[in-house]
Enzyme design. Structure first.
Site, PDB file in Angstrom:
ATOM      1  N   ARG A   1      30.184  15.513 -80.153  1.00  0.00           N
ATOM      2  CA  ARG A   1      29.380  14.824 -79.143  1.00  0.00           C
ATOM      3  C   ARG A   1      27.963  15.369 -79.031  1.00  0.00           C
ATOM      4  O   ARG A   1      27.067  14.696 -78.563  1.00  0.00           O
ATOM      5  CB  ARG A   1      30.046  14.932 -77.767  1.00  0.00           C
ATOM      6  CG  ARG A   1      31.422  14.319 -77.692  1.00  0.00           C
ATOM      7  CD  ARG A   1      32.123  14.729 -76.430  1.00  0.00           C
ATOM      8  NE  ARG A   1      32.319  16.189 -76.452  1.00  0.00           N
ATOM      9  CZ  ARG A   1      32.709  16.901 -75.410  1.00  0.00           C
ATOM     10  NH1 ARG A   1      32.942  16.332 -74.260  1.00  0.00           N
ATOM     11  NH2 ARG A   1      32.885  18.205 -75.513  1.00  0.00           N
TER      12      ARG A   1
ATOM     13  N   GLN B   1      11.054  27.141 -58.030  1.00  0.00           N
ATOM     14  CA  GLN B   1      10.275  26.063 -58.641  1.00  0.00           C
ATOM     15  C   GLN B   1      10.711  25.918 -60.096  1.00  0.00           C
ATOM     16  O   GLN B   1      10.982  26.909 -60.765  1.00  0.00           O
ATOM     17  CB  GLN B   1       8.792  26.436 -58.564  1.00  0.00           C
ATOM     18  CG  GLN B   1       7.849  25.366 -59.004  1.00  0.00           C
ATOM     19  CD  GLN B   1       6.410  25.734 -58.638  1.00  0.00           C
ATOM     20  OE1 GLN B   1       6.085  25.878 -57.477  1.00  0.00           O
ATOM     21  NE2 GLN B   1       5.575  25.880 -59.624  1.00  0.00           N
TER      22      GLN B   1
ATOM     23  N   ASN C   1       9.393  23.955 -63.646  1.00  0.00           N
ATOM     24  CA  ASN C   1       8.287  23.225 -64.266  1.00  0.00           C
ATOM     25  C   ASN C   1       8.641  22.854 -65.698  1.00  0.00           C
ATOM     26  O   ASN C   1       9.344  23.598 -66.387  1.00  0.00           O
ATOM     27  CB  ASN C   1       7.010  24.070 -64.272  1.00  0.00           C
ATOM     28  CG  ASN C   1       6.516  24.364 -62.875  1.00  0.00           C
ATOM     29  OD1 ASN C   1       6.586  23.524 -61.992  1.00  0.00           O
ATOM     30  ND2 ASN C   1       6.027  25.571 -62.668  1.00  0.00           N
TER      31      ASN C   1
ATOM     32  N   ARG D   1      -1.652  27.834 -74.393  1.00  0.00           N
ATOM     33  CA  ARG D   1      -1.702  27.733 -72.929  1.00  0.00           C
ATOM     34  C   ARG D   1      -1.526  29.134 -72.378  1.00  0.00           C
ATOM     35  O   ARG D   1      -0.643  29.869 -72.782  1.00  0.00           O
ATOM     36  CB  ARG D   1      -0.582  26.839 -72.407  1.00  0.00           C
ATOM     37  CG  ARG D   1      -0.771  25.375 -72.758  1.00  0.00           C
ATOM     38  CD  ARG D   1       0.385  24.586 -72.143  1.00  0.00           C
ATOM     39  NE  ARG D   1       0.312  23.196 -72.479  1.00  0.00           N
ATOM     40  CZ  ARG D   1       0.008  22.230 -71.610  1.00  0.00           C
ATOM     41  NH1 ARG D   1      -0.285  22.516 -70.366  1.00  0.00           N
ATOM     42  NH2 ARG D   1      -0.009  20.976 -71.999  1.00  0.00           N
TER      43      ARG D   1
ATOM     44  N   HIS E   1      -1.430  33.382 -67.994  1.00  0.00           N
ATOM     45  CA  HIS E   1      -1.519  33.233 -66.540  1.00  0.00           C
ATOM     46  C   HIS E   1      -0.601  34.206 -65.815  1.00  0.00           C
ATOM     47  O   HIS E   1       0.468  34.549 -66.305  1.00  0.00           O
ATOM     48  CB  HIS E   1      -1.116  31.810 -66.127  1.00  0.00           C
ATOM     49  CG  HIS E   1      -1.872  30.747 -66.830  1.00  0.00           C
ATOM     50  ND1 HIS E   1      -1.273  29.607 -67.299  1.00  0.00           N
ATOM     51  CD2 HIS E   1      -3.184  30.639 -67.167  1.00  0.00           C
ATOM     52  CE1 HIS E   1      -2.175  28.834 -67.882  1.00  0.00           C
ATOM     53  NE2 HIS E   1      -3.341  29.450 -67.818  1.00  0.00           N
TER      54      HIS E   1
ATOM     55  N   LYS F   1       9.812  34.763 -64.212  1.00  0.00           N
ATOM     56  CA  LYS F   1       9.831  33.487 -64.934  1.00  0.00           C
ATOM     57  C   LYS F   1      10.928  33.557 -65.992  1.00  0.00           C
ATOM     58  O   LYS F   1      11.087  34.578 -66.658  1.00  0.00           O
ATOM     59  CB  LYS F   1       8.506  33.232 -65.659  1.00  0.00           C
ATOM     60  CG  LYS F   1       7.322  33.003 -64.765  1.00  0.00           C
ATOM     61  CD  LYS F   1       6.066  32.776 -65.594  1.00  0.00           C
ATOM     62  CE  LYS F   1       4.849  32.660 -64.716  1.00  0.00           C
ATOM     63  NZ  LYS F   1       3.622  32.521 -65.510  1.00  0.00           N
TER      64      LYS F   1
ATOM     65  N   HIS G   1       1.565  35.385 -68.824  1.00  0.00           N
ATOM     66  CA  HIS G   1       2.338  34.600 -69.792  1.00  0.00           C
ATOM     67  C   HIS G   1       1.477  33.537 -70.445  1.00  0.00           C
ATOM     68  O   HIS G   1       0.642  32.906 -69.802  1.00  0.00           O
ATOM     69  CB  HIS G   1       3.526  33.920 -69.098  1.00  0.00           C
ATOM     70  CG  HIS G   1       4.242  32.979 -70.000  1.00  0.00           C
ATOM     71  ND1 HIS G   1       4.084  31.610 -69.930  1.00  0.00           N
ATOM     72  CD2 HIS G   1       5.084  33.211 -71.030  1.00  0.00           C
ATOM     73  CE1 HIS G   1       4.829  31.048 -70.865  1.00  0.00           C
ATOM     74  NE2 HIS G   1       5.435  31.984 -71.555  1.00  0.00           N
TER      75      HIS G   1
ATOM     76  N   TYR H   1      10.367  25.973 -67.389  1.00  0.00           N
ATOM     77  CA  TYR H   1      10.084  27.216 -66.668  1.00  0.00           C
ATOM     78  C   TYR H   1      10.887  27.235 -65.371  1.00  0.00           C
ATOM     79  O   TYR H   1      10.792  26.295 -64.583  1.00  0.00           O
ATOM     80  CB  TYR H   1       8.616  27.269 -66.230  1.00  0.00           C
ATOM     81  CG  TYR H   1       7.578  27.446 -67.281  1.00  0.00           C
ATOM     82  CD1 TYR H   1       6.887  28.643 -67.370  1.00  0.00           C
ATOM     83  CD2 TYR H   1       7.230  26.414 -68.138  1.00  0.00           C
ATOM     84  CE1 TYR H   1       5.872  28.808 -68.302  1.00  0.00           C
ATOM     85  CE2 TYR H   1       6.232  26.566 -69.077  1.00  0.00           C
ATOM     86  CZ  TYR H   1       5.558  27.765 -69.155  1.00  0.00           C
ATOM     87  OH  TYR H   1       4.566  27.920 -70.077  1.00  0.00           O
TER      88      TYR H   1
ATOM     89  N   ASP I   1      -8.634  27.912 -69.264  1.00  0.00           N
ATOM     90  CA  ASP I   1      -8.205  29.065 -70.069  1.00  0.00           C
ATOM     91  C   ASP I   1      -9.335  29.601 -70.935  1.00  0.00           C
ATOM     92  O   ASP I   1      -9.453  30.802 -71.139  1.00  0.00           O
ATOM     93  CB  ASP I   1      -6.995  28.691 -70.933  1.00  0.00           C
ATOM     94  CG  ASP I   1      -5.728  28.487 -70.114  1.00  0.00           C
ATOM     95  OD1 ASP I   1      -5.700  28.894 -68.925  1.00  0.00           O
ATOM     96  OD2 ASP I   1      -4.775  27.907 -70.656  1.00  0.00           O
TER      97      ASP I   1
END
Length: 186
Positions: free
Chosen positions: A26, A49, A51, A62, A65, A75, A122, A135, A171
């Site tokens: 499956r 949270q 994301n 990216r 941060h 995280k 990160h 995240y 950035d």
């Protein structure tokens, strides 16, 4: 074997979470998060949270941060599509690994997630087109408490596997580190 395991990485507090993937005709199933198990295996981590990051172009970077205390966050990062070079930089004041970085290649379906505790910046580089990252955060996003490091900062000397492309204007505007940067207290 349990469905999950944590392995310490070279920077104290940074860990790799592996989860067993069950596969049959499956498809696949993996448990990506279990509050009870994680709270027994590490410091308490309640998800506040979730994301989803989507990056369309290979080579895009990216980050890097982080949020200032008291909004620093754990995280847990999992690649859902494609592959990334996922980077954590220690920005904890007085840490023996201050401004050292560690990277892990995360790929969709590889059964691995990167766990970053508070005090780490990160970022990631897409190693394929159409990357998706999930995240899980232990704190809410507070825009005026978010800061960043320049991905190309010579003091960090991060070995990005591909030429860095497609940085956001935010950035790209992060200044190089100076001796005045002492890190954050978590």
């Amino acid at each position: 074997m349990t469905d999950m395991a944590l392995r310490d990485l070279p920077l104290p507090g940074l860990r790799l979470l592996t989860h067993r993937t069950h596969q049959d005709a499956r498809g696949r199933f993996s448990r990506l998060y279990c509050l009870t198990w994680l709270n027994q295996a590490t410091t308490p981590f309640t998800v506040r949270q979730i994301n989803l990051s989507q990056t369309s172009r290979c080579g895009s970077v990216r980050g890097l941060h982080y949020q200032l205390p008291p909004f620093s966050e754990d995280k847990l990062i999992t690649c859902l599509r494609g592959s990334v070079w996922d980077v954590a930089v220690d920005v904890r004041q007085d840490s023996p690994t201050f401004l050292k970085w560690h990277a892990e290649r995360l790929e969709a379906g590889d059964g691995r997630s990167l766990w970053l505790p508070p005090g780490f910046a990160h970022g990631f580089q897409a190693l394929s087109d159409d990357v998706e990252l999930l995240y899980l955060h232990s704190a809410d996003y507070v825009p005026d408490q978010e800061f960043g490091l320049a991905p190309g900062d010579s003091r960090l000397a991060i070995s990005w596997p591909l030429p860095v492309v497609n940085l956001s204007s935010r950035d790209a505007a992060h200044p190089p580190l100076t001796d005045a940067f002492r890190g954050i207290v978590v």
